[in-house]
Write a protein that holds these residues in place. Sequence first.
Motif, short mmCIF file in Angstrom:
data_model
loop_
_atom_site.label_atom_id
_atom_site.label_comp_id
_atom_site.label_asym_id
_atom_site.label_seq_id
_atom_site.Cartn_x
_atom_site.Cartn_y
_atom_site.Cartn_z
N GLY A 202 0.84 -1.20 0.00
CA GLY A 202 0.00 0.00 0.00
C GLY A 202 0.86 1.23 0.00
O GLY A 202 2.06 1.16 0.32
N PRO A 203 0.27 2.38 -0.35
CA PRO A 203 1.06 3.61 -0.35
C PRO A 203 1.46 3.99 1.07
O PRO A 203 0.94 3.44 2.05
N SER A 204 2.37 4.92 1.17
CA SER A 204 2.82 5.41 2.46
C SER A 204 1.63 5.92 3.26
O SER A 204 0.77 6.61 2.72
N GLY A 205 1.55 5.55 4.53
CA GLY A 205 0.46 6.02 5.39
C GLY A 205 -0.77 5.15 5.35
O GLY A 205 -1.78 5.45 6.00
N SER A 206 -0.74 4.04 4.61
CA SER A 206 -1.95 3.21 4.48
C SER A 206 -2.16 2.27 5.66
O SER A 206 -3.16 1.57 5.71
N GLY A 207 -1.21 2.24 6.61
CA GLY A 207 -1.41 1.45 7.83
C GLY A 207 -0.62 0.16 7.90
O GLY A 207 -0.80 -0.64 8.81
N LYS A 208 0.31 -0.05 6.97
CA LYS A 208 1.06 -1.31 6.90
C LYS A 208 1.89 -1.55 8.16
O LYS A 208 1.81 -2.62 8.77
N THR A 209 2.68 -0.55 8.54
CA THR A 209 3.55 -0.72 9.71
C THR A 209 2.72 -0.90 10.97
O THR A 209 3.05 -1.73 11.82
N THR A 210 1.63 -0.17 11.08
CA THR A 210 0.77 -0.29 12.26
C THR A 210 0.24 -1.71 12.38
O THR A 210 0.23 -2.30 13.48
N ILE A 211 -0.18 -2.30 11.28
CA ILE A 211 -0.69 -3.68 11.31
C ILE A 211 0.43 -4.63 11.74
O ILE A 211 0.23 -5.49 12.60
P1 ADP Z 1 2.59 2.82 6.43
O1 ADP Z 1 3.51 1.88 7.14
O2 ADP Z 1 1.62 2.15 5.51
O3 ADP Z 1 3.32 3.93 5.74
P2 ADP Z 1 1.74 3.54 9.12
O4 ADP Z 1 1.12 2.31 9.66
O5 ADP Z 1 3.11 3.87 9.56
O6 ADP Z 1 1.66 3.52 7.52
O7 ADP Z 1 0.83 4.78 9.46
C1 ADP Z 1 -0.56 4.81 9.17
C2 ADP Z 1 -1.11 6.14 9.62
O8 ADP Z 1 -1.08 6.20 11.04
C3 ADP Z 1 -0.32 7.33 9.12
O9 ADP Z 1 -1.23 8.36 8.80
C4 ADP Z 1 0.54 7.70 10.31
O10 ADP Z 1 0.83 9.06 10.30
C5 ADP Z 1 -0.34 7.33 11.48
N1 ADP Z 1 0.46 6.92 12.66
C6 ADP Z 1 1.29 5.85 12.71
N2 ADP Z 1 1.85 5.74 13.93
C7 ADP Z 1 1.38 6.78 14.67
C8 ADP Z 1 1.58 7.22 16.03
N3 ADP Z 1 2.38 6.57 16.87
N4 ADP Z 1 0.90 8.33 16.41
C9 ADP Z 1 0.06 8.98 15.56
N5 ADP Z 1 -0.16 8.61 14.30
C10 ADP Z 1 0.48 7.53 13.84
#
Ligand code: ADP
Length: 343
Positions: free
Chosen positions: A35-44
Amino acid sequence: MKIRLDQVVKTFDTFRAVHGVSLEIESGELVALLGPSGSGKTTILRMVAGLEFADGGQIHFGDRNATDIPVRDRGVGFVFQHYALFPHMTVAENIAFGMRTARAARRSEAQIAERINDLLRLMRLEGLGQRFPGQISGGQKQRVALARALAVDPKVLLLDEPFGALDANVRRDLRRWLREVHEELGITTLFVTHDQEEALDLADRVVILNEGKIVQEGTPEEICRNPASAFIMHFLGDTNAIATTVTKGKAAFDGKLIEAADCVDGPADIFLRPNDLAWSPTDAAGIPATISRVLDRPGARRLVAVTDSGQTLELDAEPDLEVSRSSRGYLKVLRSRVFTRQA
Ligand code: ADP
Ligand code: MG
């Protein structure tokens, strides 16, 4: 180890980063989250690892609710884009680090030495065990990071853009190699990337995310053959998009009608990949056009053509096609996709 996410939600303050994501990763499968940057990949990925808590939904490891499993007992190995190796430790010491600190499975020094040698061989790092991280290349560093993650026999491997900082050629080599390592070890793997080609090359199954939601999942073949939306068409890259109007299941394009049976009447876009079009100097059944540029690529020529109605389109041609700037000819549409324009 099978992993299952069930309606997982994550909110940061008031911002919802992950919206009810449900996903299964079969034991031994390699799944790419794309997914594009900011799509939630790292969070998942961080929620699967236990570094971040979901505020809705559940994550299961096998039959167990992962919430009950502390991070260090999840049996998860990680590699991140900038996985800092310990700079003052040798490659061998870096790889051994987890084996020495793990609570489970204590090993003797002889067992650790043997394991390091096995991993150096698997990672094609033979002879580099006594070097320091500052003395090896970026690609070698990421292989050390992977060796360190694998050293403790994880049940699940989580990789967050592990090759993101490397040159294109090194990335390509590393992903072929990672695929081989995966085939040999068969560890359940979740691989995060924003690079379409990387995901399609590497994964058994690709899950595409946009704005914290899954927008399509399938094998690379399914995704390439049947992109589900205009977003995915654009995101997978390299496409011509032509604004049009659909009337009774047909889209108008330069005086021709293109099949659009799945679309409702109204504004839409026709998508044509460069190899969905062909160039003919003579076949007047096509759309008349003029070549405005010829871009030579290894093994192919990319033509930029302008139709008589002023539409610019890119298409691929054989490397030995006789064509040059200002050549006149005809565009033939081999395949096309039409998606209704989202308001
Ligand atoms: P990806 O890895 O796909 O680029 P992230 O999972 O890093 O995306 O982030 C998804 C969204 O959540 C982004 O808009 C990011 O700014 C936001 N985000 C991620 N971590 C935090 C955090 N600790 N606090 C606030 N916002 C966050
Ligand atoms: Mg990320």
